[in-house]
Design an enzyme around this catalytic site. Structure first.
Site, PDB file in Angstrom:
ATOM      1  N   LYS A 139      33.891  -0.390  30.150  1.00  0.00           N
ATOM      2  CA  LYS A 139      33.966  -0.532  28.690  1.00  0.00           C
ATOM      3  C   LYS A 139      33.035   0.413  27.939  1.00  0.00           C
ATOM      4  CE  LYS A 139      31.827  -4.889  28.868  1.00  0.00           C
ATOM      5  NZ  LYS A 139      31.883  -5.035  30.305  1.00  0.00           N
ATOM      6  N   THR A 140      31.864   0.649  28.496  1.00  0.00           N
ATOM      7  CA  THR A 140      30.943   1.522  27.764  1.00  0.00           C
ATOM      8  C   THR A 140      31.523   2.933  27.660  1.00  0.00           C
ATOM      9  OG1 THR A 140      29.058   0.241  28.453  1.00  0.00           O
ATOM     10  CG2 THR A 140      28.600   2.458  27.729  1.00  0.00           C
ATOM     11  N   GLU A 184      32.230  -2.325  21.847  1.00  0.00           N
ATOM     12  CA  GLU A 184      32.348  -2.791  23.220  1.00  0.00           C
ATOM     13  C   GLU A 184      32.145  -4.300  23.187  1.00  0.00           C
ATOM     14  OE1 GLU A 184      29.644  -0.786  25.825  1.00  0.00           O
ATOM     15  OE2 GLU A 184      29.558  -2.486  27.197  1.00  0.00           O
TER      16      GLU A 184
END
Ligand code: EPU
Length: 776
Positions: A139-140, A184
């Protein structure tokens, strides 16, 4: 503002009446953040500062982020104190903060609104068109990529990403010009439920965070709620079974991946060492080709999600492809810390078996000879729950060193440690896995095993990357040292000095070098002087006690080559500094030269014997020396005759700051039988009066009044011990290592003997053995 969430804690009631979105995005207030140094909290702090609030924060640690935020206006407190909440009109806390935190308690007690990080973030997002990037892994990177592509597409997005992103400049940013807010979403504590975004991009869903969730279905429930609360489109990874099952039937769901059924499909992926090229199709129609300069097929997946989202937001494929080509990695995501033709050092945040497998695969694909991994498990609960999966996740690593679990906010679980993972790895049949409990030793462990062509990877979400940074910093120096000595020596990192001392104790040498020539030795002296590097010369380590922390700087072992030469010339015998003293005695015997037989009893090398004017059988080194050759502290060579040298009992000051190269000894023509008799006498003396166990020879100088061995004997200290260090029963001036003794134990025993000699006999014993290095 409705904040329907069960796990909000005691302050829930008081927040109901507050319009948090308005409070945070349209008004200005004093706000305090508890746990502000965390990667997520620092992003929130940045947003709040940009929104015009007066932001204060507390944490027990400082980070680069807190330093940066302080420059932007954050009032930072290094401890949590109740009064910090006094001036605040809102208190925000991180999930890592315990309920009894004094700022949190005082905020609650005073009736102030208190909210979780995700609640504050979700409220800020509501002021824009929210886009949440969710999933267990990636996700980052994906949120950073989205922020970057939208920014390049001139949509002026605001964003919030869970790590420092060099290409974005910061981990969070509020841009009043744009409509979108990319964030995020953190699934680890259930707070995904707080978000009501317009769009949502889901990467993957699997068992994780089992400290919080009972099982996969509990995790899926949270994702299902997020999907339910999303008003616009759901972009989902069709290749992930759990994600596809949850998303496929939803209206306005758009899939991406490699599957034929994907709306946005990637194909013809060509992997390069640090990136991939691939084609993108939309429902069978080719959109074009994309180049990604971050490695691994998992990142192609992430990019496909971003492409799908960005196209649906109206950015052209050409523009997206151009932005992706420029995209650089987030910190700690396959981040290259050191790169040369000989070595590659990479850091990655991977801490879940799936991530580890993907990262190791990427590492393998670089084509380096071996992959060495240092792994710090993250959280006891994850280590316990996924131990089996971890066991099979390291197949692509040639060697794995596992350190102690990074607890995050958890208390230890009995029976769970880094060793748990090593046990699983060995059970799985891994060829080389070991446990190094002390984090600060991990880089030594790996660094000492380093060979040309190796890739070293640090893996974990805690602070293992510091070990890779330490290794990288030392490797830079090691490579310079290698360039200085060229082919004439190898440079080894963190050589355990217990291998090179006769007592078999001692920590590592930061840089261990065995030069073969006087020239290389001289160059090393000059380089270390210029670079201010500590410099130490070590011979056979027979009279040396190295502390357990080892020796910082360069340790030179003149051994082999020029330093092993021995020559007989008439009655003179010349020997290099690395020649064993004993060999001088035998070379003399071969030439029928006598007078050096006592040297048979000295365990060290010529350099060491000169340095301390070693002696045995009533003789000492300089009685036989004619001249010596040495290098001064600038690396210049000198030759000095015996009469120019000042020498004392067991001390030769000149070599305290200069370095022996060779010595010439004078002997007398002698009958072979006489020589043999004397040699036998010396051997016999050693055999009958000295231990054969591992030792550093005599520990103390003989005081004038009594030989030290006799004194220790009379004091009744023979066989006394500290741990595995013991006073020899054979000779009181020897401390022997019974196996596995540490330098600390030997030193403690030395101190005990000294204290007893002082108190019982008023004698101040002085060590003959040289004590060097740092404590562990
Ligand atoms: N003694 C005892 N009890 C003991 C040990 C010795 O009573 O446990 C007595 C001996 O009987 C002797 C006297 O102490 O009367 C001296 O002992 P030793 O003859 O063994 O000589 P030393 O002075 O202890 C020196 C060197 C040794 C060298 C020997 C043999 C020093 C500090 N030591 O030992 O060198 O091997 O002579 O020539 O000068 C070294 O430097 O590392 C070393 C081992």
């Amino acid at each position: 503002m409705k904040l329907a969430s069960k796990e909000r804690g005691a302050a829930a009631d008081r927040v109901e009446s507050l319009d948090l979105q308005r409070f945070l995005t349209q008004e200005r207030h004093p706000i305090h953040l508890v746990g502000v140094a965390g990667s997520g909290m620092s992003g929130l702090a940045a947003l709040l500062i940009e929104l015009g609030h007066t932001v204060s924060g507390s944490d027990k640690v400082t980070t680069m982020e807190t330093d940066r935020l302080q420059r932007l206006g954050l009032r930072f407190h290094e401890q949590h104190r109740p009064e910090q909440a006094d001036a605040a009109e809102l208190v925000v806390f991180s999930s890592a903060i315990k309920n009894d935190n004094p700022v949190l308690v005082s905020g609650r007690d005073s009736g102030k609104p208190v909210v979780r990080r995700a609640e504050a973030l979700a409220a800020i997002m509501r002021a824009k068109r929210g886009i949440v990037i969710a999933g267990m892994h990636g996700k980052t990177t994906t949120s950073a990529m989205t922020g970057h592509v939208l920014r390049e597409g001139e949509l002026h997005p605001s964003y919030y990403v869970g790590a420092e992103i060099p290409i974005l400049g910061t981990n969070a940013h509020w841009d009043a010009r744009g409509e979108y807010f990319v964030a995020e979403g953190d699934e680890s504590d259930g707070t995904l439920r707080c978000f009501h975004p317009e769009h949502c991009l889901i990467l993957n869903i699997e068992e994780e965070h089992l400290d919080f969730y009972s099982d996969l279905s509990a995790i899926e429930k949270v994702f299902a709620q997020l999907i339910e609360q999303t008003s616009g489109k759901i972009f989902y990874n069709i290749d992930d079974a759990n994600t596809a099952r949850l998303c496929a039937t939803r209206k306005d769901a758009i899939s991406f991946g490699f599957s034929d059924k994907a709306d946005y499909r990637g194909a013809d992926v060509k992997s390069r060492a640090f990136g991939s090229d691939f084609c993108v199709y939309f429902r069978g129609r080719k959109l074009g080709e994309a180049v990604l300069n971050v490695p691994g097929p998992h990142n192609v997946h992430n990019a496909l999600g971003v492409i799908a989202l960005a196209i649906e937001l109206g950015i052209s494929f050409e523009k997206i492809a151009a932005s992706l080509r420029k995209f650089e990695h987030a910190r700690r995501r396959f981040e290259i810390k050191y790169e040369s033709e000989r070595f590659l050092l990479v850091d990655d945040y991977a801490h879940h078996p799936t991530e580890i497998r993907a990262t190791l695969k990427t590492a393998r694909a670089t084509g380096r000879k071996r992959v060495l991994a240092m792994f710090q498990p993250h959280r006891y609960s994850r280590t316990k729950a996924l131990r089996g999966e971890f066991g099979g996740a390291f197949d692509d690593a040639d060697r794995v060193v596992v350190t102690e679990v990074y607890p995050a906010s958890e208390a230890p679980i009995p029976g769970i440690s880094g060793q748990t993972i090593v046990d699983e790895l060995l059970k799985h049949g891994h060829r080389s896995a070991s446990y190094q409990a002390r984090l600060e030793h991990v880089h030594c462990h790996i660094g000492n095993a380093l060979d040309i062509g190796d890739l070293v990877l640090s893996l974990g979400a805690g602070n293992i990357h510091e070990q890779l940074s330490a290794l990288a910093a030392d490797l830079v120096i090691a490579e310079k040292l290698k360039a200085v000595v060229g082919k004439e020596a190898d440079v080894c990192l963190y050589e355990p000095l217990s291998k090179h001392t006769t007592l078999r104790v001692g920590g590592p040498a930061q840089f261990w070098i065995e030069p073969q020539t006087e020239k290389a030795f001289a160059e090393l002296i000059r380089f270390c002087r210029a670079e201010n590097l500590p410099f130490f010369v070590m011979g056979r380590g027979s009279n040396l006690l190295v502390r357990d922390g080892g020796i910082r700087g360069v340790v030179v072992h003149p051994f082999g080559g020029d330093f092993d030469k021995i020559e007989v010339n008439g009655c003179e015998i010349s020997a290099g500094a690395g020649v064993k003293v004993r060999e001088v005695a035998y070379a003399a015997r071969a030439a029928n030269l006598g007078g050096l037989e006592w040297m048979e009893g000295i365990p060290g090398a010529v350099g060491g014997a000169l340095r301390m004017n070693a002696g045995a059988m009533g003789s000492q080194t300089f009685e036989n020396v004619v001249r010596i050759r040495y290098l001064d502290s600038q690396g210049n060579a000198h030759v000095k005759d015996r009469n120019e040298l000042e020498v004392f009992y067991r001390r030769f000051p000149l070599l305290e700051n200069n370095f022996a190269i060779s010595a010439t000894f004078r002997a007398e023509p002698t009958e072979r039988a006489t020589i043999d008799n004397r040699l036998r006498e010396s051997q016999e003396k050693r055999r009958t009066t000295q231990p054969i166990a591992k030792s550093a020879g005599c520990i103390f100088k003989n005081p004038n009044s009594i030989p030290a061995g006799k004194l220790v004997d009379e004091l009744g200290l023979k066989n006394s011990r500290v741990g595995n260090a013991r006073v020899s029963e054979v000779h009181g001036n020897f401390i022997v290592n019974d196996g596995g003794a540490t330098a600390a134990e030997v030193l403690e025993l030395i101190e005990k003997i000294k204290a007893t000699a002082r108190s019982k006999r008023g004698i101040e014993l002085e060590t003959e053995v040289e004590i060097v290095g740092d404590p562990a």
